[in-house]
Design a protein around this motif. Structure first.
Motif, PDB file in Angstrom:
ATOM      1  N   ILE A 255       0.970  -1.211   0.033  1.00  0.00           N
ATOM      2  CA  ILE A 255       0.086   0.203  -0.121  1.00  0.00           C
ATOM      3  C   ILE A 255       0.862   1.089   0.008  1.00  0.00           C
ATOM      4  CG2 ILE A 255      -1.586   1.231   1.392  1.00  0.00           C
ATOM      5  CD1 ILE A 255      -2.683  -1.145   2.325  1.00  0.00           C
ATOM      6  N   ASN A 256       0.822   1.933  -1.045  1.00  0.00           N
ATOM      7  CA  ASN A 256       1.792   3.200  -1.256  1.00  0.00           C
ATOM      8  C   ASN A 256       3.119   2.857  -1.119  1.00  0.00           C
ATOM      9  OD1 ASN A 256      -0.507   4.825  -1.895  1.00  0.00           O
ATOM     10  ND2 ASN A 256      -0.803   5.307   0.392  1.00  0.00           N
ATOM     11  N   ASP A 295      -5.876   4.523   7.440  1.00  0.00           N
ATOM     12  CA  ASP A 295      -4.791   4.708   6.435  1.00  0.00           C
ATOM     13  C   ASP A 295      -5.538   4.270   4.971  1.00  0.00           C
ATOM     14  OD1 ASP A 295      -2.644   6.027   7.696  1.00  0.00           O
ATOM     15  OD2 ASP A 295      -1.706   4.186   8.312  1.00  0.00           O
ATOM     16  N   LEU A 296      -6.632   3.519   5.023  1.00  0.00           N
ATOM     17  CA  LEU A 296      -7.520   3.161   3.779  1.00  0.00           C
ATOM     18  C   LEU A 296      -8.640   4.140   3.625  1.00  0.00           C
ATOM     19  CD1 LEU A 296      -7.629  -0.937   4.333  1.00  0.00           C
ATOM     20  CD2 LEU A 296      -5.780   0.608   3.266  1.00  0.00           C
ATOM     21  N   ARG A 297      -8.713   5.035   4.201  1.00  0.00           N
ATOM     22  CA  ARG A 297      -9.870   6.021   4.104  1.00  0.00           C
ATOM     23  C   ARG A 297      -9.612   6.773   2.919  1.00  0.00           C
ATOM     24  NH1 ARG A 297     -13.314   6.750   8.456  1.00  0.00           N
ATOM     25  NH2 ARG A 297     -13.998   8.838   7.501  1.00  0.00           N
ATOM     26  N   ILE A 303      -5.580   5.189  -2.590  1.00  0.00           N
ATOM     27  CA  ILE A 303      -4.305   4.790  -2.359  1.00  0.00           C
ATOM     28  C   ILE A 303      -3.721   3.718  -3.369  1.00  0.00           C
ATOM     29  CG2 ILE A 303      -4.830   4.567   0.277  1.00  0.00           C
ATOM     30  CD1 ILE A 303      -5.560   1.505  -0.299  1.00  0.00           C
ATOM     31  N   HIS A 304      -2.506   3.475  -3.726  1.00  0.00           N
ATOM     32  CA  HIS A 304      -1.768   2.532  -4.625  1.00  0.00           C
ATOM     33  C   HIS A 304      -1.758   1.526  -4.107  1.00  0.00           C
ATOM     34  CE1 HIS A 304       1.513   1.745  -7.208  1.00  0.00           C
ATOM     35  NE2 HIS A 304       0.513   1.312  -8.048  1.00  0.00           N
ATOM     36  N   LEU A 305      -2.300   0.242  -4.523  1.00  0.00           N
ATOM     37  CA  LEU A 305      -2.262  -1.031  -3.965  1.00  0.00           C
ATOM     38  C   LEU A 305      -1.756  -1.818  -5.329  1.00  0.00           C
ATOM     39  CD1 LEU A 305      -3.139  -3.013  -2.030  1.00  0.00           C
ATOM     40  CD2 LEU A 305      -5.395  -3.625  -3.216  1.00  0.00           C
ATOM     41  N   GLU A 306      -0.620  -2.614  -4.683  1.00  0.00           N
ATOM     42  CA  GLU A 306      -0.010  -3.685  -5.765  1.00  0.00           C
ATOM     43  C   GLU A 306      -0.044  -5.052  -4.996  1.00  0.00           C
ATOM     44  OE1 GLU A 306       3.891  -2.600  -7.439  1.00  0.00           O
ATOM     45  OE2 GLU A 306       3.953  -0.943  -5.697  1.00  0.00           O
ATOM     46  N   VAL A 307      -0.096  -5.936  -5.755  1.00  0.00           N
ATOM     47  CA  VAL A 307      -0.292  -7.630  -5.294  1.00  0.00           C
ATOM     48  C   VAL A 307       0.689  -8.144  -6.239  1.00  0.00           C
ATOM     49  CG1 VAL A 307      -1.673  -9.648  -5.052  1.00  0.00           C
ATOM     50  CG2 VAL A 307      -2.798  -7.339  -4.582  1.00  0.00           C
ATOM     51  N   ILE A 308       1.839  -8.933  -5.390  1.00  0.00           N
ATOM     52  CA  ILE A 308       2.859  -9.282  -6.419  1.00  0.00           C
ATOM     53  C   ILE A 308       3.099 -10.658  -5.951  1.00  0.00           C
ATOM     54  CG2 ILE A 308       5.388  -9.425  -6.946  1.00  0.00           C
ATOM     55  CD1 ILE A 308       5.182  -6.442  -5.640  1.00  0.00           C
ATOM     56  N   SER A 309       2.752 -11.729  -7.007  1.00  0.00           N
ATOM     57  CA  SER A 309       3.044 -13.031  -6.967  1.00  0.00           C
ATOM     58  C   SER A 309       4.128 -13.615  -6.989  1.00  0.00           C
ATOM     59  CB  SER A 309       2.129 -13.642  -8.209  1.00  0.00           C
ATOM     60  OG  SER A 309       2.093 -15.078  -8.052  1.00  0.00           O
TER      61      SER A 309
END
Length: 324
Positions: A255-256, A295-297, A303-309
């Motif tokens: 997150i960010n 912090d998700l409000r 917010i910039h969300l990344e999911v890395i496999s």
């Protein structure tokens, strides 16, 4: 004279029958071992393709041991009829024919994955090439079985030259030949030890996840209200991994740019966020996590969300990368 010929003929039939039965039994044993071998190693080699070398080496050793043991058992079952090397060789020859017949014919009527890919032999397009391969396999089975029978013969001959006879209650004790015991012991060790060691190292994390192809599971991200974000895994991490599916380097969730992959990472991130479950996002289909916190409000901005496999530990791939 006729009765003598009948007696010889009967003994020859018994000799051939015993050898053939041992060969058929060894062929079924080899077929069962090959099926178990395929099932055990399929998931392991998908998990890490470098393990295919160990897999193939184990198969070759198992094949050799079963066939040599096949010949030794055939010679033992016909011990009373074996007087010369040629008799032992004949016992191994017949047993090898029986074993090869079972091992080659069963796959033609089943869809079971075989180590030598025998199932394609029922296609007409490759018949001539398949016939040549079948002959080679039969000759291999015969040669190894004959070697096993000769090993038994020479071992028993040496034992007879240096007899140490133990008697119990006035009768000689029938013992299992040393060659058969040694071959059976080595076979058991070879069958169980390599996959057991590999499985232990995979589950312990010593062997990393390196597939031939990099599988990137599809994930969905959904915001529920001001302080809730759900991340869900929509598909399995790779084909047919079974019990190995959980043994991956975990998803990394940022997150960010700050790591919130699990509860331990969140403690070091400095963010006011919690994660449920605490272990993070799993690789099984349907696995999900719920991120909660101030912090998700949205009033703090998107917010910039990344999911890395990390299905390939050396080549992490983004499964999701967006503003939410």
């Amino acid at each position: 004279m006729l009765s003598e010929c009948e007696s010889i003929f009967r003994k020859d039939v018994i000799f051939i029958g015993r050898s053939l039965l041992v060969g058929l039994g060894s062929g079924f044993l080899l077929f069962i071992i090959s099926c178990a071998w395929s099932m055990v190693w399929e998931g392991l080699t998908i998990f890490n393709w470098n393990l295919s070398g160990i897999m193939e080496m184990q198969w070759m050793v198992l094949l050799l041991l079963v066939l040599v043991l096949n010949g030794a058992l055939s010679a033992e079952c016909n011990a009373s009829r074996i007087e010369k090397e040629i008799d032992a060789g004949a016992a191994g020859f017949i047993a090898g024919v029986g074993a090869s017949a079972v091992f080659l014919l069963i796959p033609l009527y089943t869809s079971t994955l075989m180590p030598l890919n025998l199932s394609y032999w029922d296609t007409h397009a490759l018949f001539s090439r398949s016939l040549a391969l079948m002959i080679i396999v039969v000759l291999q089975f015969i040669a190894l079985s004959a070697i096993g029978a000769l090993l038994h013969f020479y071992s028993e001959t040496k034992k007879m030259k240096c007899p140490v006879t133990k008697k119990i209650s006035g009768s000689e004790k029938k013992q299992i030949p040393t060659v058969i015991i040694i071959l059976a012991l080595i076979l058991c060790i070879t069958a169980f030890l390599p996959p057991a060691v590999v499985i232990f190292e995979v589950k312990s994390g010593f062997i990393e996840r390196i597939p031939v192809c990099c599988y990137v599971p599809q994930v969905s991200v959904e915001r529920l209200g001001e302080e809730f974000i759900i991340v869900k895994n929509l598909e399995d991490a790779g084909p047919d991994l079974g019990w190995l599916a959980d043994n991956y380097f975990p998803f990394k969730i940022l997150i960010n740019g700050r790591d919130v992959s699990d509860s331990d990472a969140i403690r070091h991130s400095g963010l006011s966020v919690t994660i449920d479950p605490p272990d993070g996002l799993g690789y099984k289909k349907g696995s999900l996590i719920v991120l909660t916190g101030n912090d998700l409000r949205l009033d703090n901005g998107s917010i910039h969300l990344e999911v890395i496999s990390y299905t390939n530990q050396r080549l992490p791939e983004p499964a999701y990368n967006s503003w939410i």
